[in-house]
Design a protein around this motif. Structure first.
Motif, PDB file in Angstrom:
ATOM      1  N   VAL A 197      -0.834  -5.522  -1.639  1.00  0.00           N
ATOM      2  CA  VAL A 197       0.347  -4.927  -2.271  1.00  0.00           C
ATOM      3  C   VAL A 197      -0.117  -3.711  -3.055  1.00  0.00           C
ATOM      4  O   VAL A 197      -0.923  -3.831  -3.977  1.00  0.00           O
ATOM      5  CB  VAL A 197       1.047  -5.939  -3.213  1.00  0.00           C
ATOM      6  CG1 VAL A 197       2.269  -5.301  -3.871  1.00  0.00           C
ATOM      7  CG2 VAL A 197       1.446  -7.198  -2.444  1.00  0.00           C
ATOM      8  N   TYR A 198       0.394  -2.552  -2.641  1.00  0.00           N
ATOM      9  CA  TYR A 198      -0.001  -1.352  -3.376  1.00  0.00           C
ATOM     10  C   TYR A 198       1.222  -0.681  -3.993  1.00  0.00           C
ATOM     11  O   TYR A 198       2.268  -0.567  -3.378  1.00  0.00           O
ATOM     12  CB  TYR A 198      -0.828  -0.400  -2.506  1.00  0.00           C
ATOM     13  CG  TYR A 198      -0.075   0.484  -1.544  1.00  0.00           C
ATOM     14  CD1 TYR A 198       0.332   1.771  -1.927  1.00  0.00           C
ATOM     15  CD2 TYR A 198       0.198   0.066  -0.245  1.00  0.00           C
ATOM     16  CE1 TYR A 198       1.004   2.597  -1.047  1.00  0.00           C
ATOM     17  CE2 TYR A 198       0.866   0.888   0.634  1.00  0.00           C
ATOM     18  CZ  TYR A 198       1.275   2.157   0.231  1.00  0.00           C
ATOM     19  OH  TYR A 198       1.951   2.968   1.111  1.00  0.00           O
ATOM     20  N   PHE A 199       1.068  -0.307  -5.244  1.00  0.00           N
ATOM     21  CA  PHE A 199       2.115   0.368  -6.015  1.00  0.00           C
ATOM     22  C   PHE A 199       1.796   1.858  -6.048  1.00  0.00           C
ATOM     23  O   PHE A 199       0.643   2.237  -6.258  1.00  0.00           O
ATOM     24  CB  PHE A 199       2.170  -0.179  -7.443  1.00  0.00           C
ATOM     25  CG  PHE A 199       2.661  -1.592  -7.505  1.00  0.00           C
ATOM     26  CD1 PHE A 199       3.997  -1.859  -7.741  1.00  0.00           C
ATOM     27  CD2 PHE A 199       1.782  -2.651  -7.336  1.00  0.00           C
ATOM     28  CE1 PHE A 199       4.462  -3.166  -7.798  1.00  0.00           C
ATOM     29  CE2 PHE A 199       2.231  -3.959  -7.392  1.00  0.00           C
ATOM     30  CZ  PHE A 199       3.572  -4.215  -7.620  1.00  0.00           C
ATOM     31  N   TYR A 200       2.821   2.664  -5.848  1.00  0.00           N
ATOM     32  CA  TYR A 200       2.636   4.110  -5.867  1.00  0.00           C
ATOM     33  C   TYR A 200       3.841   4.748  -6.558  1.00  0.00           C
ATOM     34  O   TYR A 200       4.917   4.164  -6.610  1.00  0.00           O
ATOM     35  CB  TYR A 200       2.439   4.656  -4.448  1.00  0.00           C
ATOM     36  CG  TYR A 200       3.621   4.481  -3.523  1.00  0.00           C
ATOM     37  CD1 TYR A 200       4.499   5.540  -3.276  1.00  0.00           C
ATOM     38  CD2 TYR A 200       3.876   3.266  -2.882  1.00  0.00           C
ATOM     39  CE1 TYR A 200       5.581   5.388  -2.417  1.00  0.00           C
ATOM     40  CE2 TYR A 200       4.946   3.110  -2.033  1.00  0.00           C
ATOM     41  CZ  TYR A 200       5.802   4.181  -1.796  1.00  0.00           C
ATOM     42  OH  TYR A 200       6.871   4.028  -0.954  1.00  0.00           O
ATOM     43  N   GLY A 212      -4.679   8.939  -5.155  1.00  0.00           N
ATOM     44  CA  GLY A 212      -4.115   8.320  -3.950  1.00  0.00           C
ATOM     45  C   GLY A 212      -5.178   7.903  -2.954  1.00  0.00           C
ATOM     46  O   GLY A 212      -4.903   7.144  -2.033  1.00  0.00           O
ATOM     47  N   SER A 213      -6.392   8.383  -3.137  1.00  0.00           N
ATOM     48  CA  SER A 213      -7.455   8.008  -2.205  1.00  0.00           C
ATOM     49  C   SER A 213      -8.272   6.857  -2.787  1.00  0.00           C
ATOM     50  O   SER A 213      -8.291   6.634  -3.983  1.00  0.00           O
ATOM     51  CB  SER A 213      -8.348   9.212  -1.896  1.00  0.00           C
ATOM     52  OG  SER A 213      -8.949   9.692  -3.074  1.00  0.00           O
ATOM     53  N   GLY A 214      -8.912   6.128  -1.907  1.00  0.00           N
ATOM     54  CA  GLY A 214      -9.778   5.032  -2.320  1.00  0.00           C
ATOM     55  C   GLY A 214      -9.132   3.664  -2.288  1.00  0.00           C
ATOM     56  O   GLY A 214      -9.827   2.658  -2.159  1.00  0.00           O
ATOM     57  N   HIS A 215      -7.811   3.594  -2.393  1.00  0.00           N
ATOM     58  CA  HIS A 215      -7.124   2.298  -2.435  1.00  0.00           C
ATOM     59  C   HIS A 215      -7.309   1.524  -1.131  1.00  0.00           C
ATOM     60  O   HIS A 215      -7.694   0.356  -1.143  1.00  0.00           O
ATOM     61  CB  HIS A 215      -5.641   2.491  -2.746  1.00  0.00           C
ATOM     62  CG  HIS A 215      -5.401   2.901  -4.158  1.00  0.00           C
ATOM     63  ND1 HIS A 215      -5.016   2.011  -5.126  1.00  0.00           N
ATOM     64  CD2 HIS A 215      -5.513   4.109  -4.773  1.00  0.00           C
ATOM     65  CE1 HIS A 215      -4.887   2.651  -6.276  1.00  0.00           C
ATOM     66  NE2 HIS A 215      -5.189   3.925  -6.083  1.00  0.00           N
ATOM     67  N   THR A 256      -3.571  -1.297  -6.502  1.00  0.00           N
ATOM     68  CA  THR A 256      -3.585  -2.094  -5.278  1.00  0.00           C
ATOM     69  C   THR A 256      -4.109  -3.484  -5.598  1.00  0.00           C
ATOM     70  O   THR A 256      -5.121  -3.621  -6.283  1.00  0.00           O
ATOM     71  CB  THR A 256      -4.466  -1.415  -4.204  1.00  0.00           C
ATOM     72  OG1 THR A 256      -3.914  -0.128  -3.902  1.00  0.00           O
ATOM     73  CG2 THR A 256      -4.528  -2.250  -2.934  1.00  0.00           C
ATOM     74  N   TYR A 257      -3.406  -4.483  -5.098  1.00  0.00           N
ATOM     75  CA  TYR A 257      -3.748  -5.890  -5.317  1.00  0.00           C
ATOM     76  C   TYR A 257      -3.986  -6.556  -3.962  1.00  0.00           C
ATOM     77  O   TYR A 257      -3.176  -6.393  -3.051  1.00  0.00           O
ATOM     78  CB  TYR A 257      -2.605  -6.634  -6.014  1.00  0.00           C
ATOM     79  CG  TYR A 257      -2.308  -6.122  -7.389  1.00  0.00           C
ATOM     80  CD1 TYR A 257      -2.754  -6.802  -8.510  1.00  0.00           C
ATOM     81  CD2 TYR A 257      -1.565  -4.956  -7.586  1.00  0.00           C
ATOM     82  CE1 TYR A 257      -2.480  -6.337  -9.791  1.00  0.00           C
ATOM     83  CE2 TYR A 257      -1.300  -4.478  -8.860  1.00  0.00           C
ATOM     84  CZ  TYR A 257      -1.752  -5.175  -9.952  1.00  0.00           C
ATOM     85  OH  TYR A 257      -1.488  -4.708 -11.209  1.00  0.00           O
ATOM     86  N   VAL A 258      -5.066  -7.316  -3.867  1.00  0.00           N
ATOM     87  CA  VAL A 258      -5.307  -8.137  -2.689  1.00  0.00           C
ATOM     88  C   VAL A 258      -5.047  -9.582  -3.107  1.00  0.00           C
ATOM     89  O   VAL A 258      -5.682 -10.088  -4.035  1.00  0.00           O
ATOM     90  CB  VAL A 258      -6.741  -7.958  -2.146  1.00  0.00           C
ATOM     91  CG1 VAL A 258      -6.962  -8.876  -0.942  1.00  0.00           C
ATOM     92  CG2 VAL A 258      -6.993  -6.496  -1.765  1.00  0.00           C
TER      93      VAL A 258
END
Length: 151
Positions: A35-38, A136-139, A118-120
């Motif tokens: 789950v990624y928040f942006y 925005g990069s790396g997630h 970002t959550y795993v």
């Protein structure tokens, strides 16, 4: 209060970019969730982030994970964003920021911009990994590397 590694993720639901109901009960115990928040659809950093998840989407599904993007943009905005960049994963419209508050994702840049994290989440419904960065990069790379070690 922000979720931390080891915390159980509470049940949540929302509306996806197709206008359909999304419910974590359909995923908990069946798939890993990323789950990624942006902050906002179709902005440079958010597009970079979304496209990186798009390009690696098959890698995530091969590992038994589903990718879910969450922002406070509405369904109409998500539909345009998803179509423009051919995003194959779920985008949730969190217009009231209910899911964001549930996870405890803070705002960045002196509180003016919604945070990016970002959550795993494992089959056990617990947070296994968190990456919190305004960039925005790396997630995608970090989430995928973590999953490759765990699955």
């Amino acid at each position: 209060m922000a979720l931390k590694v080891g915390d159980t993720v509470p049940h949540f639901s929302g509306i996806d970019s197709n206008g359909n109901a999304f419910d974590t009960q359909d995923y908990f115990g069946k798939k890993w969730l990323v789950v990624y928040f942006y902050p906002k659809d179709d902005t440079p950093g958010c597009t970079t982030q979304a496209c990186s998840f798009r390009d690696a989407y098959q890698d995530f599904t091969d590992l038994g994970a589903e990718v879910i993007g969450v922002s406070s943009d509405g369904v109409t905005s998500h539909v345009k964003f998803q179509s423009k960049f051919q995003l194959p994963f779920i985008l949730l419209a969190d217009t009231k920021k209910t899911i964001r508050r549930l996870f405890g994702v803070p705002n960045d840049l002196l509180g003016f911009v919604e945070g990016r994290a970002t959550y795993v989440i494992g089959l056990d419904q617990k947070v296994h990994y968190i990456f919190d960065s305004i960039s925005g990069s790396g997630h995608m790379e970090r989430a995928l590397a973590f999953l490759k070690k765990k699955v």
